[in-house]
Enzyme design. Structure first.
Site, PDB file in Angstrom:
ATOM      1  N   LYS A 134       2.763   4.053 -11.407  1.00  0.00           N
ATOM      2  CA  LYS A 134       1.681   3.299 -10.988  1.00  0.00           C
ATOM      3  C   LYS A 134       1.469   2.223 -12.291  1.00  0.00           C
ATOM      4  O   LYS A 134       0.759   1.425 -12.017  1.00  0.00           O
ATOM      5  CB  LYS A 134       0.568   4.275 -11.093  1.00  0.00           C
ATOM      6  CG  LYS A 134       0.528   4.997  -9.537  1.00  0.00           C
ATOM      7  CD  LYS A 134       0.711   4.025  -8.462  1.00  0.00           C
ATOM      8  CE  LYS A 134       0.982   4.730  -7.120  1.00  0.00           C
ATOM      9  NZ  LYS A 134       1.024   3.729  -5.979  1.00  0.00           N
ATOM     10  N   SER A 188      -2.223   0.663  -7.064  1.00  0.00           N
ATOM     11  CA  SER A 188      -1.973   1.163  -8.041  1.00  0.00           C
ATOM     12  C   SER A 188      -2.542   2.544  -8.146  1.00  0.00           C
ATOM     13  O   SER A 188      -2.991   3.072  -6.745  1.00  0.00           O
ATOM     14  CB  SER A 188      -2.084   0.557  -9.151  1.00  0.00           C
ATOM     15  OG  SER A 188      -1.489   1.405 -10.397  1.00  0.00           O
ATOM     16  N   ASN A 215       0.995  -1.171   0.113  1.00  0.00           N
ATOM     17  CA  ASN A 215       0.094  -0.013  -0.160  1.00  0.00           C
ATOM     18  C   ASN A 215       0.993   1.315   0.055  1.00  0.00           C
ATOM     19  O   ASN A 215       0.513   2.309  -0.605  1.00  0.00           O
ATOM     20  CB  ASN A 215      -0.851  -0.041   1.284  1.00  0.00           C
ATOM     21  CG  ASN A 215      -1.633   1.216   1.519  1.00  0.00           C
ATOM     22  OD1 ASN A 215      -2.706   1.808   0.882  1.00  0.00           O
ATOM     23  ND2 ASN A 215      -0.840   2.036   2.750  1.00  0.00           N
ATOM     24  N   TYR A 254       4.697  10.022 -12.142  1.00  0.00           N
ATOM     25  CA  TYR A 254       4.099   9.239 -11.525  1.00  0.00           C
ATOM     26  C   TYR A 254       3.394   8.066 -12.218  1.00  0.00           C
ATOM     27  O   TYR A 254       2.966   6.959 -11.496  1.00  0.00           O
ATOM     28  CB  TYR A 254       3.116  10.113 -10.671  1.00  0.00           C
ATOM     29  CG  TYR A 254       2.209   9.601  -9.630  1.00  0.00           C
ATOM     30  CD1 TYR A 254       2.715   8.935  -8.630  1.00  0.00           C
ATOM     31  CD2 TYR A 254       0.843   9.379  -9.966  1.00  0.00           C
ATOM     32  CE1 TYR A 254       1.857   8.351  -7.692  1.00  0.00           C
ATOM     33  CE2 TYR A 254      -0.081   8.969  -8.788  1.00  0.00           C
ATOM     34  CZ  TYR A 254       0.466   8.273  -7.797  1.00  0.00           C
ATOM     35  OH  TYR A 254      -0.458   7.847  -6.764  1.00  0.00           O
TER      36      TYR A 254
END
Length: 312
Positions: free
Chosen positions: A197, A164, A108, A193
Site C-alpha cells: 500500500k 491505497s 481500486n 501488506y
C-alpha cells in the site's frame, strides 16, 4: 481511519450529471468498487466494470440496469486479472476496441492478507503483484488514451486514482526494500501488506510527477478509503475480522472518498504531488516520506517498468 462528524463532500446525490464521461473501476463487483460504479452509473456515466469473474460482473450489470432504469449511462465489462500480467494487455485492448476516451481510471482492486505463500502467475508475492505490478501495467496501457482525453477535457478532470490504505504507514522505512522484493527474507503479513500500500502511494506520486513533466494533463492521486467491512478482508483471521467490524465505517464512506478523489475540483495536479485523499472525502496528510522520498519513488517506478515491459 474512522469517519467522524464531517459529512461527505461528494455523494451520489450531488456529483452531478456524468453524461459523456467514460470511467473504469477495477474490482467493481463488490465493496467500494461496486458502490462507486453504482453512483457513477445512476448519474449517467459510462462505466466499465473491470473484474475477474465474468458471471458475477454480468449479474451486477443486470442488477444495476434494473435498479436504475432512468439512467442515461452505459455499463460494460472488462475481464481483468491483475495477478497475471500475461492477460492484462488483452483486458486493455478489450476497452480500447470500444472507446477512444477515458476520463477516470480507478485502480481500486486489491488483495489483503492472502494465505501464506500466495503468489501471482509470474511468481510475485500476491499483494505486491496484484496491488502494484498489475495496476502499473494496466495504467501504462491506458495512459495514451487518458492523455488524449486530457487534451480535450477541462483541466485537472482526467485522473488516475490509486486506492491505497492507512496501512501504508505499516511499511518499515524505507517503504520499498529493493533487496527483498521477492521476500526471500520473510516479513510479517502486516509489513508485506503495508509495503504494497505504501508502494501504491509512491506509484501515484511518481506518476503525478511524470505527468507534470510530460505535459499530459493527467492527475494521479492516491487515497485512503478508510476501514470498512468489505470483501477485501475475506482472508483475514477471525480475530482481525472481528476487530475490523468493531471499528469499521459503512462501505459508502470509502466509496464517497473515491468519488472525491476522482471528481472533486479540489483535486489538482499540484495537490496530487503532495497530499492524498482521506474519508469521507477531503485532502489529508499522509506519511510524508511516501511523498518526499523522490529517489525511492523513481527507483520503484523504474522497477515496475522493468517488470511489465515484456507484456506491453
Amino acid at each position: 481511519m474512522v469517519f467522524g462528524s464531517r459529512p461527505p463532500a461528494l455523494t451520489e446525490a450531488n456529483i452531478g450529471d456524468q453524461s459523456g464521461k467514460v470511467f473504469i473501476v477495477t474490482g467493481a463487483t463488490s465493496g467500494y468498487g461496486l458502490l462507486l460504479s453504482t453512483y457513477l452509473y445512476q448519474n449517467n456515466g459510462t462505466v466499465y466494470l473491470a473484474a475477474r469473474n465474468a458471471k458475477k460482473t454480468a449479474e451486477v450489470i443486470a442488477d444495476l440496469k434494473q435498479r436504475f432504469p432512468a439512467s442515461r449511462g452505459r455499463l460494460d465489462s472488462i475481464s481483468l486479472n491483475l495477478s497475471d500480467l500475461s492477460t492484462i494487455k488483452k483486458s486493455a485492448e478489450e476497452f480500447l476496441a470500444k472507446e477512444t476516451r477515458l476520463h477516470v481510471l480507478w485502480n481500486n482492486a486489491g488483495v489483503m492478507f492472502p494465505p501464506a505463500g500466495s503468489t501471482t502467475s509470474q511468481g510475485y508475492e500476491l499483494q505486491l503483484g496484484t496491488n502494484n505490478v498489475g495496476p502499473h501495467l494496466f495504467t501504462k496501457l491506458l495512459y495514451p488514451t487518458l492523455a488524449a482525453t486530457a487534451k480535450e477535457a477541462p483541466k485537472n478532470t482526467v485522473r488516475v486514482v490509486w486506492v491505497s490504505s492507512d496501512a501504508a504507514s505499516w511499511a518499515p522505512k524505507p517503504a520499498i526494500d529493493f533487496n527483498n522484493l521477492d521476500y526471500r527474507r520473510n516479513e510479517s503479513d502486516r509489513s508485506k501488506y503495508g509495503r504494497s500500500k505504501a508502494g501504491t502511494v509512491m506509484q501515484a506520486v511518481e506518476l503525478a510527477r511524470r505527468a507534470r513533466k510530460d505535459g499530459s494533463g493527467i492527475v494521479s492521486i492516491a487515497l485512503d478509503p478508510g476501514i470498512a467491512n468489505t470483501g477485501l478482508q475475506r482472508d483475514m483471521g477471525r480475530l482481525m475480522s472481528t476487530m475490523v467490524k468493531l471499528i469499521a465505517n459503512k462501505p459508502e464512506i470509502g466509496a464517497y472518498t473515491q468519488l472525491f478523489a476522482g471528481l472533486s475540483p479540489e483535486i489538482t495536479a499540484e495537490v496530487a504531488e503532495k497530499e492524498w485523499v482521506v474519508p469521507p472525502g477531503k485532502i489529508g496528510c499522509p506519511r510524508r516520506d511516501l511523498f518526499t522520498d523522490t529517489e525511492t519513488s523513481r527507483k520503484w517506478w523504474e522497477w515496475n517498468e522493468e517488470q511489465v515491459k515484456a507484456y506491453l
